[in-house]
Write an enzyme that holds these catalytic residues in place. Structure first.
Site, PDB file in Angstrom:
ATOM      1  CB  THR A 121      -0.885   0.183   1.225  1.00  0.00           C
ATOM      2  OG1 THR A 121      -1.540  -1.029   1.247  1.00  0.00           O
ATOM      3  CG2 THR A 121      -1.991   1.116   1.321  1.00  0.00           C
ATOM      4  CB  VAL A 122       3.163   2.729   2.533  1.00  0.00           C
ATOM      5  CG1 VAL A 122       3.842   3.940   2.593  1.00  0.00           C
ATOM      6  CG2 VAL A 122       1.844   2.648   3.510  1.00  0.00           C
TER       7      VAL A 122
ATOM      8  CE  LYS B  15       1.304   0.723  12.918  1.00  0.00           C
ATOM      9  NZ  LYS B  15       0.888   1.241  11.961  1.00  0.00           N
TER      10      LYS B  15
ATOM     11  CB  VAL C 273       4.760   9.044  14.955  1.00  0.00           C
ATOM     12  CG1 VAL C 273       3.867   9.451  16.046  1.00  0.00           C
ATOM     13  CG2 VAL C 273       5.989   8.516  15.285  1.00  0.00           C
TER      14      VAL C 273
ATOM     15  N   GLY D 104       1.290   9.232  10.540  1.00  0.00           N
ATOM     16  CA  GLY D 104       1.115   9.263   9.050  1.00  0.00           C
ATOM     17  C   GLY D 104       1.742  10.586   8.514  1.00  0.00           C
TER      18      GLY D 104
ATOM     19  N   GLY E 297     -12.960   0.608   5.106  1.00  0.00           N
ATOM     20  CA  GLY E 297     -11.065   0.331   5.102  1.00  0.00           C
ATOM     21  C   GLY E 297     -10.376   1.123   5.882  1.00  0.00           C
TER      22      GLY E 297
ATOM     23  CD  GLU F  35      -5.018  -3.577   8.675  1.00  0.00           C
ATOM     24  OE1 GLU F  35      -4.896  -4.566   7.885  1.00  0.00           O
ATOM     25  OE2 GLU F  35      -4.409  -2.451   8.097  1.00  0.00           O
TER      26      GLU F  35
ATOM     27  CG  ASP G  99      -1.489   1.404  15.800  1.00  0.00           C
ATOM     28  OD1 ASP G  99      -0.957   1.063  14.789  1.00  0.00           O
ATOM     29  OD2 ASP G  99      -2.021   2.780  15.992  1.00  0.00           O
TER      30      ASP G  99
ATOM     31  CE  LYS H 179       0.532   4.687  14.419  1.00  0.00           C
ATOM     32  NZ  LYS H 179      -1.031   4.845  14.159  1.00  0.00           N
TER      33      LYS H 179
HETATM   34  N1  LIG Z   1      -0.749   1.509   5.160  1.00  0.00           N
HETATM   35  C1  LIG Z   1      -1.185   2.455   5.927  1.00  0.00           C
HETATM   36  O1  LIG Z   1      -1.764   3.332   5.601  1.00  0.00           O
HETATM   37  C2  LIG Z   1       0.301   2.961   6.820  1.00  0.00           C
HETATM   38  C3  LIG Z   1       0.392   3.941   7.606  1.00  0.00           C
HETATM   39  C4  LIG Z   1       1.373   4.339   8.305  1.00  0.00           C
HETATM   40  C5  LIG Z   1       2.400   3.597   8.365  1.00  0.00           C
HETATM   41  N2  LIG Z   1       2.401   2.269   7.716  1.00  0.00           N
HETATM   42  C6  LIG Z   1       3.329   1.409   7.775  1.00  0.00           C
HETATM   43  O2  LIG Z   1       4.011   1.348   6.497  1.00  0.00           O
HETATM   44  C7  LIG Z   1       4.665  -0.172   6.595  1.00  0.00           C
HETATM   45  C8  LIG Z   1       4.319  -0.848   5.196  1.00  0.00           C
HETATM   46  O3  LIG Z   1       2.628  -0.684   5.287  1.00  0.00           O
HETATM   47  P1  LIG Z   1       1.740  -1.225   3.954  1.00  0.00           P
HETATM   48  O4  LIG Z   1       0.525  -0.879   4.388  1.00  0.00           O
HETATM   49  O5  LIG Z   1       2.384  -0.700   2.824  1.00  0.00           O
HETATM   50  O6  LIG Z   1       2.060  -2.820   3.986  1.00  0.00           O
HETATM   51  P2  LIG Z   1       1.849  -4.049   2.752  1.00  0.00           P
HETATM   52  O7  LIG Z   1       0.668  -3.216   1.824  1.00  0.00           O
HETATM   53  O8  LIG Z   1       1.334  -5.101   3.532  1.00  0.00           O
HETATM   54  O9  LIG Z   1       2.953  -4.176   2.000  1.00  0.00           O
HETATM   55  C9  LIG Z   1       4.133  -4.891   2.584  1.00  0.00           C
HETATM   56  C10 LIG Z   1       5.207  -4.968   1.308  1.00  0.00           C
HETATM   57  O10 LIG Z   1       6.424  -5.650   2.078  1.00  0.00           O
HETATM   58  C11 LIG Z   1       6.697  -6.778   1.162  1.00  0.00           C
HETATM   59  N3  LIG Z   1       7.250  -7.766   2.127  1.00  0.00           N
HETATM   60  C12 LIG Z   1       6.515  -8.354   3.176  1.00  0.00           C
HETATM   61  N4  LIG Z   1       7.307  -9.272   3.850  1.00  0.00           N
HETATM   62  C13 LIG Z   1       8.734  -9.186   3.151  1.00  0.00           C
HETATM   63  C14 LIG Z   1       9.662  -9.930   3.454  1.00  0.00           C
HETATM   64  N5  LIG Z   1      10.107 -10.919   4.439  1.00  0.00           N
HETATM   65  N6  LIG Z   1      10.782  -9.445   2.295  1.00  0.00           N
HETATM   66  C15 LIG Z   1      10.456  -8.557   1.513  1.00  0.00           C
HETATM   67  N7  LIG Z   1       9.471  -7.950   1.348  1.00  0.00           N
HETATM   68  C16 LIG Z   1       8.481  -8.324   2.265  1.00  0.00           C
HETATM   69  C17 LIG Z   1       5.363  -7.322   0.807  1.00  0.00           C
HETATM   70  O11 LIG Z   1       5.610  -7.986  -0.433  1.00  0.00           O
HETATM   71  P3  LIG Z   1       4.701  -8.526  -1.563  1.00  0.00           P
HETATM   72  O12 LIG Z   1       4.225  -7.208  -2.484  1.00  0.00           O
HETATM   73  O13 LIG Z   1       5.282  -9.826  -2.120  1.00  0.00           O
HETATM   74  O14 LIG Z   1       3.330  -9.046  -0.435  1.00  0.00           O
HETATM   75  C18 LIG Z   1       4.700  -5.708   0.315  1.00  0.00           C
HETATM   76  O15 LIG Z   1       5.222  -5.409  -0.891  1.00  0.00           O
HETATM   77  C19 LIG Z   1       4.234  -0.605   7.688  1.00  0.00           C
HETATM   78  O16 LIG Z   1       5.592  -0.692   8.557  1.00  0.00           O
HETATM   79  C20 LIG Z   1       3.293  -0.119   8.314  1.00  0.00           C
HETATM   80  O17 LIG Z   1       3.082  -0.166   9.772  1.00  0.00           O
HETATM   81  C21 LIG Z   1       1.301   2.148   6.775  1.00  0.00           C
END
Ligand SMILES: NC(=O)c1ccc[n+]([C@@H]2O[C@H](COP(=O)([O-])OP(=O)(O)OC[C@H]3O[C@@H](n4cnc5c(N)ncnc54)[C@H](OP(=O)(O)O)[C@@H]3O)[C@@H](O)[C@H]2O)c1
Length: 427
Positions: free
Chosen positions: A26-27, A102, A129, A131, A183, A186, A197, A201
């Protein structure tokens, strides 16, 4: 370009600024898109164009190759391993790093900070922390020379959305289902609704504000699962609104870091923050109070904070983290409380409650008494009334003792409920 790109310093080589991207979810995907969109503009004011030179996911790329080809690594995998291992390896190779993680920072922050210091590299984590709300930058840079007294934060958008829905009349289960439908929550929302969570932070914010090595396990947290719609209803009559609040504060002799539902008076800067938003209030004698609010999550919003960190490293705007200070963590702090009692509707009950509270050193600030509750199993023979009050600050241990004594009174019909009240209004 350096002959040995793996050893190249972040800003020492001319040409493109090479960004290695770990995680393309996603990010990560939103970050790659935003970087491509903004690269020319960044080059215009900064002299170097950021480009993504390697991507690692579970099915794509090799960490060694991504690392070797980058000036800086952006970690957007999440979780502790292998993210920790990758960030440590990158910093040991002299690379600056940016992360939105985090969990990792709140559990292994000191190890990461120590390696960043040892290797003289930057570790940036604005998006971990709140966003897109730039509170890390505020604490690390703008307020770096200002002693911080207290931070209050709404740092979990999911729970803020649920509480906003409950304030409009939904019950907890309906509000959670709506958050999932939109959405915001989770499929497994337990880290959000339990307060964990937000606790992660607040651990990160407390480290920044006070320099003390606060970890997730040092933060006491309570969630919103036990809250009931009628608490919000009665509190409204007392001029209060309910939020899940993270607090990090300096108290005599130490610091306290905690997360719990809390009532706020309408004059508090966080009381008007509703829906899936984040907001943080930083208090200091020097600046009185600064509040920032905005989206706490979402791919594009979080990506914008991540790209801000990349630009900050490119422009040399951040330092390696400072060594930790030792400050004791306090457990038993004073708060004002909202109390909700369901009691039998018979003469003398109010006087008896007041007497018990006085004996326990509890002093009442405001009070409402409301009609008869629907009879339940314990009250089948007599109708109940509800006594709702706000009490002046007292230590949590004394409040617990007062609740224990109240619960034993024969006319008290259900477990007394207590929720903290934050009294500052800044008006
Ligand atoms: N989503 C939000 O709104 C948000 C907001 C603030 C902070 N965050 C933080 O941002 C970070 C990413 O979040 P996200 O929502 O983008 O997560 P996500 O959508 O689950 O994406 C995770 C990515 O990491 C890859 N990955 C997972 N395990 C791996 C491994 N062992 N080796 C290599 N790559 C691996 C996944 O690969 P695949 O593509 O192959 O599955 C995917 O591309 C997290 O720390 C989260 O806490 C997210």
């Amino acid at each position: 370009m350096s002959a040995d790109p793996a050893k190249a310093g972040a800003t020492s080589t001319p040409g493109p600024f090479r960004v290695g991207l770990l995680g393309h979810g996603t990010v990560g995907a939103a970050f790659a898109e935003l970087l491509a969109e903004r690269a020319a503009e960044i080059e215009r004011f900064n002299g170097r164009r950021p480009v993504i030179t390697g991507v690692l996911t579970r099915t794509r790329g090799s960490f060694a190759e991504v690392l070797a080809g980058a000036d800086l690594l952006v970690e957007l995998i999440g979780g502790t391993e292998p993210a920790r291992e990758y960030l440590l390896a990158a910093m040991r190779a002299g690379k600056d790093v940016v992360s939105a993680n985090k969990q990792l920072l709140s559990q292994h922050g000191e190890e990461l900070f120590a390696v960043a210091r040892e290797h003289g590299v930057r570790l940036r984590f604005e998006a971990a922390v709140a966003g897109a709300v730039p509170v890390v930058r505020l604490l690390e840079e703008s307020l770096a020379a200002t002693p911080i007294e207290r931070i209050h934060g709404i740092v979990n958008g999911t729970t803020n959305f649920i509480l906003s829905e409950m304030a409009r009349g939904s019950d907890y289960a309906q509000a959670l289902a709506e958050a999932q439908r939109l959405g915001y929550a989770e499929a497994d929302p337990s880290d959000d609704v339990s307060g964990r969570d937000a606790a992660a932070k607040m651990a990160i914010l407390a480290r920044l504000a006070f320099g003390a090595p606060v970890r997730l396990e040092d933060v006491r947290y309570e969630g919103i699962e036990q809250l009931r719609g009628d608490d919000l209803e009665y509190a409204r009559e007392l001029g209060l609104g309910l939020k899940l609040i993270g607090t990090a504060e300096r108290r005599e002799g130490g610091i306290s870091v905690r997360v719990h539902p809390a009532f706020l008076y309408s004059g508090h800067p966080l009381s008007s923050v509703s829906g899936p938003f984040n907001a943080v209030t930083v208090e200091s004698e020097a600046v009185t109070e600064i509040t920032m609010s905005g989206p706490g999550a979402g791919g594009p919003q979080t990506a914008s904070a991540v790209l801000g960190d990349v630009v900050s490293v490119m422009t040399g705007g951040a330092r390696p983290p400072a060594p930790p200070l030792e400050l004791p963590l306090l457990e038993d702090v004073e708060s004002a409380f909202y109390l909700h009692l369901e009691v039998a509707d018979r003469p003398g009950v109010l006087a008896a409650v007041t007497r018990v509270l006085e004996e326990q050193g509890v002093s009442i600030k405001s009070f409402v008494q409301r009609g008869r509750a629907a009879p339940d199993a314990r009250s089948a023979t007599a109708p109940d009334v509800r006594l709702v009050m706000v009490i002046h600050p007292l230590a949590e241990s004394r409040l617990r003792e007062a609740l224990r004594v109240l619960a034993e009174l024969d006319f008290v019909r259900s477990e007394p409920r207590a929720i903290r009240v934050i009294e500052e209004e800044f008006v």
